[in-house]
Design a protein around this motif. Structure first.
Motif, mmCIF file in Angstrom:
data_model
loop_
_atom_site.group_PDB
_atom_site.id
_atom_site.type_symbol
_atom_site.label_atom_id
_atom_site.label_comp_id
_atom_site.label_asym_id
_atom_site.label_seq_id
_atom_site.Cartn_x
_atom_site.Cartn_y
_atom_site.Cartn_z
ATOM 1 N N LEU B 201 -3.356 -4.286 10.368
ATOM 2 C CA LEU B 201 -3.745 -5.274 11.379
ATOM 3 C C LEU B 201 -2.524 -5.845 12.082
ATOM 4 O O LEU B 201 -2.509 -6.001 13.303
ATOM 5 C CB LEU B 201 -4.527 -6.413 10.718
ATOM 6 C CG LEU B 201 -6.037 -6.273 10.647
ATOM 7 C CD1 LEU B 201 -6.655 -7.460 9.927
ATOM 8 C CD2 LEU B 201 -6.625 -6.140 12.043
ATOM 9 N N LYS B 202 -1.487 -6.140 11.294
ATOM 10 C CA LYS B 202 -0.276 -6.707 11.889
ATOM 11 C C LYS B 202 0.361 -5.724 12.859
ATOM 12 O O LYS B 202 0.793 -6.083 13.956
ATOM 13 C CB LYS B 202 0.732 -7.068 10.782
ATOM 14 C CG LYS B 202 0.429 -8.393 10.114
ATOM 15 C CD LYS B 202 1.232 -8.588 8.855
ATOM 16 C CE LYS B 202 2.611 -9.168 9.093
ATOM 17 N NZ LYS B 202 3.234 -9.561 7.809
ATOM 18 N N ARG B 203 0.392 -4.449 12.452
ATOM 19 C CA ARG B 203 1.026 -3.441 13.305
ATOM 20 C C ARG B 203 0.238 -3.288 14.612
ATOM 21 O O ARG B 203 0.813 -3.264 15.711
ATOM 22 C CB ARG B 203 1.079 -2.098 12.558
ATOM 23 C CG ARG B 203 1.612 -0.965 13.427
ATOM 24 C CD ARG B 203 1.970 0.268 12.598
ATOM 25 N NE ARG B 203 0.853 0.879 11.902
ATOM 26 C CZ ARG B 203 -0.045 1.665 12.495
ATOM 27 N NH1 ARG B 203 0.030 1.908 13.789
ATOM 28 N NH2 ARG B 203 -1.026 2.189 11.794
ATOM 29 N N GLY B 209 -0.559 -5.905 21.539
ATOM 30 C CA GLY B 209 -0.508 -7.255 22.081
ATOM 31 C C GLY B 209 -1.842 -7.976 21.961
ATOM 32 O O GLY B 209 -2.172 -8.836 22.769
ATOM 33 N N MET B 210 -2.628 -7.608 20.960
ATOM 34 C CA MET B 210 -3.918 -8.265 20.758
ATOM 35 C C MET B 210 -3.713 -9.595 20.050
ATOM 36 O O MET B 210 -2.837 -9.719 19.206
ATOM 37 C CB MET B 210 -4.792 -7.448 19.816
ATOM 38 C CG MET B 210 -5.326 -6.164 20.334
ATOM 39 S SD MET B 210 -6.364 -5.410 19.080
ATOM 40 C CE MET B 210 -5.455 -5.621 17.578
ATOM 41 N N ALA B 211 -4.576 -10.545 20.383
ATOM 42 C CA ALA B 211 -4.629 -11.762 19.574
ATOM 43 C C ALA B 211 -5.683 -11.544 18.492
ATOM 44 O O ALA B 211 -6.680 -10.872 18.732
ATOM 45 C CB ALA B 211 -5.011 -12.949 20.436
ATOM 46 N N VAL B 212 -5.429 -12.075 17.303
ATOM 47 C CA VAL B 212 -6.382 -11.917 16.215
ATOM 48 C C VAL B 212 -6.747 -13.290 15.671
ATOM 49 O O VAL B 212 -5.866 -14.098 15.369
ATOM 50 C CB VAL B 212 -5.820 -11.053 15.069
ATOM 51 C CG1 VAL B 212 -6.803 -10.988 13.918
ATOM 52 C CG2 VAL B 212 -5.483 -9.658 15.557
ATOM 53 N N MET B 213 -8.046 -13.543 15.621
ATOM 54 C CA MET B 213 -8.500 -14.744 14.926
ATOM 55 C C MET B 213 -8.931 -14.285 13.544
ATOM 56 O O MET B 213 -9.929 -13.592 13.377
ATOM 57 C CB MET B 213 -9.672 -15.368 15.687
ATOM 58 C CG MET B 213 -10.219 -16.596 15.017
ATOM 59 S SD MET B 213 -11.455 -17.379 16.083
ATOM 60 C CE MET B 213 -12.345 -18.313 14.874
ATOM 61 N N LEU B 214 -8.139 -14.643 12.548
ATOM 62 C CA LEU B 214 -8.335 -14.136 11.197
ATOM 63 C C LEU B 214 -9.063 -15.190 10.370
ATOM 64 O O LEU B 214 -8.465 -16.185 9.968
ATOM 65 C CB LEU B 214 -6.963 -13.811 10.598
ATOM 66 C CG LEU B 214 -6.909 -13.209 9.210
ATOM 67 C CD1 LEU B 214 -7.583 -11.858 9.193
ATOM 68 C CD2 LEU B 214 -5.475 -13.082 8.751
ATOM 69 N N VAL B 215 -10.352 -14.962 10.171
ATOM 70 C CA VAL B 215 -11.168 -15.920 9.420
ATOM 71 C C VAL B 215 -11.151 -15.507 7.962
ATOM 72 O O VAL B 215 -11.535 -14.383 7.637
ATOM 73 C CB VAL B 215 -12.614 -15.917 9.954
ATOM 74 C CG1 VAL B 215 -13.485 -16.834 9.122
ATOM 75 C CG2 VAL B 215 -12.636 -16.327 11.409
ATOM 76 N N THR B 216 -10.695 -16.368 7.081
ATOM 77 C CA THR B 216 -10.668 -15.986 5.668
ATOM 78 C C THR B 216 -10.602 -17.227 4.782
ATOM 79 O O THR B 216 -10.251 -18.319 5.230
ATOM 80 C CB THR B 216 -9.458 -15.071 5.373
ATOM 81 O OG1 THR B 216 -9.453 -14.754 3.976
ATOM 82 C CG2 THR B 216 -8.141 -15.736 5.714
ATOM 83 N N HIS B 217 -10.965 -17.052 3.528
ATOM 84 C CA HIS B 217 -10.809 -18.155 2.582
ATOM 85 C C HIS B 217 -9.532 -17.953 1.770
ATOM 86 O O HIS B 217 -9.188 -18.766 0.936
ATOM 87 C CB HIS B 217 -12.020 -18.228 1.654
ATOM 88 C CG HIS B 217 -12.067 -17.080 0.696
ATOM 89 N ND1 HIS B 217 -12.564 -15.846 1.037
ATOM 90 C CD2 HIS B 217 -11.631 -16.967 -0.567
ATOM 91 C CE1 HIS B 217 -12.449 -15.033 0.010
ATOM 92 N NE2 HIS B 217 -11.878 -15.678 -0.976
#
Lengths: 330, 333, 358
Positions: B201-203, B209-217
């Motif tokens: 995902l990071k790569r 150049g994507m933005a990521v909204m990472l929803v997690t606990h």
């Protein structure tokens, strides 16, 4: 796959043998066949002689084997009632029943499937509510009542359709068909609706329930998140996943349509096997009864086999061995 | 860093409610944040905190009876929370991609992964069959599926969990979206596979150049991946800021409690810090600060006045401790 | 009691050469036609360990490594294919329910999912009272009610909670109820199968603290099954690492995390997200756990192991003593395993476990 078919065939043979056993038991335990052949004043000695000639004093197993052998060739002996070979009687009546059942099943599917899909997709629309209410009426009305109501409206009051019989038929070899004459087609309509109505409501409710279930799954949600159009999601992704249970139930229902055409055929005086069996029962015509039993069981077994093969066509998880593909299936 | 550029996504005062027999229940209440292009924003919170609902609202996939009851969502200058369904549908997958928690159930079991990729590509990019298949193949290679030219015709059940999640990511990438909503993308995976998926995902985020909204606990995943963190509690945003600040020096007492309750390797092995009690259910959120019944630092104001986000450290925290007047009186850190 | 009861040398539970195979062969006819052979899933294949009285022994590993199967075998929910499980010297594997009745009271299990393991139609007090009644640990309604109230207080609930149904509680509270039920028969030994995996971290902290308190107060022995290394580090005295049905390393919790020996243990520790924000770059290790249906020959870890040699592909290593612990690795035995931190940058001093080496 081959092993699966072989296993299924073995099971089918086992089912057919047990049904044949019940059919055979009818002969042995429902009255003495000798009594049906000879007159009242035949002496005991002659009876014994006849029994010996017919092989009826042979061991049970031998008699059963003989029965199965004959049945496999389509020979169920003579009808007590008509004194004609049972196979002939059945061959005369079979096309009528099969055509009626086929039309009823197609009708049930052709209406049940779209209505089921619609009510599944639009669960809160008034049309869905209406169709579900109507289907509830359909499922709760007993067949004989549906028959009589339909006859009353379309045959007696409106006079559009005949109330009994098969109309005129065309013979294609030994098969007589009602599909080729206007008359025959008109005669088909009311009995087919009657026979298909219950199955139709069942299919509507089944498809709807399955559709609702599938629409809740993650892969449908993910398909939406991918921005696929609704058409593709509903008919490409959701519908195919509802098919497996629908195939099962529809297959079994087709079997029961054939088996339970009895009431419909009686009310509409449809010259099919149902009518034949009703007459045979009231006459204690055991050869006809046992032949009917074996034949219906045969239909069920064949339909089940087809249903199982359809699973393979629909679901790749059955086709492809997971362990062989990539490992890590646990 | 991110905040200087014009934002890609702006969520303003978002309220999500559920219509129930006893009236409307608010599940997400007054959430505001912005994301810059290419930024990874971690959204963390306990189950029921409203983090997944926020993600679903942005991508327009709230399940009825849940609905957006207030606020605005703006993507690239265009308001998207009130778009008609067909337009929102075109946006999904093309502008905003999604990755869900469970790769076992995210793929349709009856179609090959290639078919699912190709249909997505064709819907959004209008490519021909051959070009779409080529793109599908390239995507599978990019997410690290070995022997992609063979695997493209395999069914989902023939892939392992980690490989399936890679396929799901490829599906989210089909139309090169500017924003990805990843809802618990590693939770269902084994630890060693989690690390692979995070690295992937990071790569991808960097390359595209994507933005990521990472929803997690999982705070660990956030610490490893995110640029900034938003912490949610009982449907509200309680703290937001650069990940380093929040992990090292959380400003909201809830965040501090949350960080303290995570067991760490090499840390002390006696009792973990714990927050007594449980997060209130939607509809039973107390007045004032939602956290005040469990908060050790509460004072009179917390009981009846709801705090808004106030500047704190490198970010902001919704806590009266950071109000200018209180901050002078009550030392905190 | 000032501290936890000192772990005595005498083991409470001893597991020797424990194995559980499941037959997953295709049906006979398919085997005949496709010339397949019988296939076994070796969920657990030759595991030895002993749990000392009063300690927490953890088994850690990824899904499919066999740790949950061991939990079931140890409490007698499943019978082993091979090997023995002894509780205070008494063999329990494969014995009848009656023969084990006395032991059963003393061995209890806590499950992962507190939603599924409580009967939704029973009140909490009936759920907790059931083992008391079954083992006749208290007679009379008043005595049972008193005991249930005591148990509820022990898990930090109130006696009034007994009147409610499970659905009225949150996940963490339900797990407390499961623990109270497990404690109802006054056990010595609790098998905890992923007890906090379904819970949020703040609730997990509450449950882990509760478990530590109960261990101290009641002198309990725990077998703790988890995939979460940080939780295992936090709670365990000794840890066994499992890979594809076998133990690959067994040592004290401190040593395991300070000086992991087996390459798989190192991989697992390497994959823990770095909470300390040290800027350490993790190199994700490629590959996945192979199917337990078709484990690699030799050492099962060799396809993913950076130190695999010819011998590793040929010969399965046995669990051998090395330093303070046990490890099953040819590279360790032959001394050709590079010291820790060889394959990554030496930034580990920034986080507390780093720096130290064997």
């Amino acid at each position: 796959m081959i092993a699966f078919i072989i296993r299924r065939l073995c099971q089918s043979v086992a089912v057919m043998l047990s049904v044949a056993f019940i059919a055979f038991a009818l002969f042995t335990y429902v009255g003495d066949p000798i009594n049906n052949i000879v007159g009242q004043d035949t002496g005991l000695r002659e009876r014994e002689q006849l029994r010996h000639q017919l092989g009826l004093d042979d061991p049970f197993i031998l008699q059963f084997a003989r029965f199965v052998g004959h049945a496999a060739e389509g020979d169920f002996g003579l009808s007590y009632q008509y004194a004609r070979p049972v196979s002939e009687l059945i061959a005369e009546r079979l096309p009528a029943t099969l055509e009626l059942s086929l039309v009823a099943a197609v009708l049930a599917l052709a209406i049940g499937l779209p209505v089921g899909i619609y009510t599944g997709l639009h669960r809160y629309s008034w049309l869905s509510q209406l169709m579900l209410t109507a289907s509830l009426v359909g499922i709760s009305l007993p067949t004989f009542l549906t028959c009589i109501l339909l006859i009353l409206v379309f045959a007696v009051i409106l006079g559009w359709l005949p109330s009994f019989g098969r109309g005129s038929t065309v013979a294609l070899g030994w098969w007589t068909t009602g599909f080729l004459t206007i008359d025959g087609l008109k005669a088909l309509i009311l009995p087919a609706i009657t026979l298909g109505l219950f199955q139709m409501t069942l299919i509507i409710r089944l498809v709807r329930a399955e559709m609702l279930e599938v629409l809740r799954t993650d892969y449908i949600k993910f398909a939406r998140a991918r921005g696929l159009p609704n058409r593709l999601i509903h008919f490409g992704h959701a519908l195919k996943n509802t098919l497996v249970p629908v195939i099962t139930i529809t297959g079994l229902q087709l079997g029961s349509i054939i088996a339970f055409a009895v009431v419909t055929e009686t009310v509409f005086q449809w010259p099919g096997m149902g009518l034949l069996i009703i007459q045979a029962i009231s006459f204690a015509d055991i050869p006809v009864m046992s032949a009917y039993l074996v034949l219906v069981a045969f239909f069920f077994v064949v339909i089940n086999l087809i249903v199982d093969l359809l699973y393979y066509a629909v679901d790749p998880r059955l086709r492809i061995d997971r362990a062989a593909a990539s490992g890590h299936g646990i | 860093m991110a905040s200087e550029r014009s934002p890609l996504l702006q969520v303003e005062n978002l309220r999500i409610a559920f219509a129930t027999r006893r009236g409307e229940v608010t599940a997400v209440d007054g959430v505001s944040f912005a994301m810059a292009p290419g930024e990874v924003l971690g959204v963390v919170g306990e189950s029921g905190a409203g983090k997944s609902l926020t993600g679903a609202a942005i991508i327009g996939l709230l399940e009825p009876p849940g609905h957006i009851a207030g606020g605005r969502i703006v993507l690239g200058g265009r308001r998207i929370d009130n778009l008609p369904a067909p337009e929102m549908r075109r946006l999904r997958g093309k502008e905003i991609g999604a990755i869900f928690q469970d790769p076992l159930t995210s793929l349709n079991p009856l179609y090959t992964v290639g078919r699912q990729l190709v249909e997505t590509i064709q819907v959004h990019l209008g490519l021909g069959a051959a070009a779409a298949r080529q793109r599908a193949l390239d995507l599978l290679k990019e997410v690290g599926i070995p022997a992609a030219d063979r695997r493209i015709d395999h069914y989902p059940h023939q892939f392992s969990g980690g490989m399936r999640q890679r396929v799901v990511i490829a599906l989210a990438l089909c139309a090169n979206p500017r924003l990805i909503i990843a809802d618990e993308p590693t939770t269902a995976l084994d630890v060693s596979i989690q690390a692979q998926i995070i690295a992937l995902l990071k790569r991808l985020c960097r390359d595209h150049g994507m933005a990521v909204m990472l929803v997690t606990h999982d705070m660990g995943v956030i610490a490893e991946t995110a640029d900034r963190v938003a912490v949610m509690y009982a449907g509200r945003l309680v703290e937001i800021g650069p990940v380093r600040d929040i992990v090292r020096q959380p400003r909201h007492p809830y965040t501090a409690g949350l960080m303290g309750s995570i067991p760490t390797i090499g840390g002390r092995r006696d009792r973990l810090q714990q927050i007594d009690g449980a997060m209130p259910r939607p509809g039973a959120v107390p007045p004032g600060c939602a956290f005040h019944p469990r908060c050790r630092e509460r004072f009179a104001r917390c009981l009846d006045e709801r705090p808004n986000l106030l500047p704190a450290g490198g970010g902001a925290a919704a806590c009266w401790l950071h109000a200018p007047a209180e901050a002078a009186a009550v030392p905190h850190g | 009691m000032a501290d936890r009861p000192s772990a005595t040398a005498e083991p409470l539970v001893e597991v020797a050469d424990l194995a559980r195979w499941f037959e997953v062969s295709p049906p006979f006819l398919d085997r005949l036609i496709e010339r397949g052979s019988r296939r076994w899933l070796k969920a657990v294949d030759g595991v030895d360990f002993a749990i000392r009285r009063g300690e927490t022994f953890s088994l850690v590993g990824e899904s499919g490594c066999g740790k949950s199967t061991i939990a079931r075998l140890v409490v007698g929910l499943d019978a082993p294919t091979r090997g023995s499980v002894r509780f205070e010297g008494t063999e329990i594997a494969g014995r009848s329910r009656d023969a084990l009745k006395r032991i059963r009271r003393r061995v209890q299990m806590i499950f992962q999912d507190p939603y599924a393991s409580l009967n939704p139609r029973w009140r909490v007090r009936d759920i907790i009272a059931e083992p008391i009644r079954a083992h006749r640990l208290a007679r009379g309604t008043a005595a049972i009610a008193e005991r249930v109230a005591e148990l509820l207080r022990q898990v930090k609930l109130t006696p009034a909670d007994g009147d409610k149904y499970p659905h009225e509680f949150s996940g963490g509270q339900r797990q407390r109820i499961s623990i109270a039920r497990a404690l109802a028969s006054a056990p010595d030994f609790l098998v905890c199968n992923e007890p906090t995996s379904a819970l949020d971290v703040s609730v997990q902290a509450q449950i882990l603290n509760l478990m530590k308190d109960l261990q101290r107060d009641l002198g309990l022995t725990y077998l703790f099954i988890s995939h979460n290394l940080a939780v295992v580090y936090h709670i365990s005295d000794r840890v066994g690492v499992m890979y594809l049905g076998r133990l690959v390393e067994l040592t004290s919790g401190e040593d395991l995390f300070r000086t992991p020996l087996h390459p798989y243990t190192r991989l697992l520790i390497e994959t823990i997200p770095d909470m300390a924000m040290s800027g350490r770059r993790r190199e994700p290790v490629g590959g996945e756990v192979p199917s337990p249906l078709d484990p690699p020959a030799g050492c099962a870890f060799h396809p993913r192991c950076p130190f695999a040699a010819a011998r590793c592909r040929r010969e399965a290593p046995a669990l051998r003593r090395h330093g303070a612990g046990l490890v099953a690795c040819h590279a360790v035995e032959e001394g050709r395993l590079p010291p820790l931190a060889g394959s990554r940058n030496d930034d580990r001093s920034a986080i507390p476990i780093g720096g130290a080496r064997a």
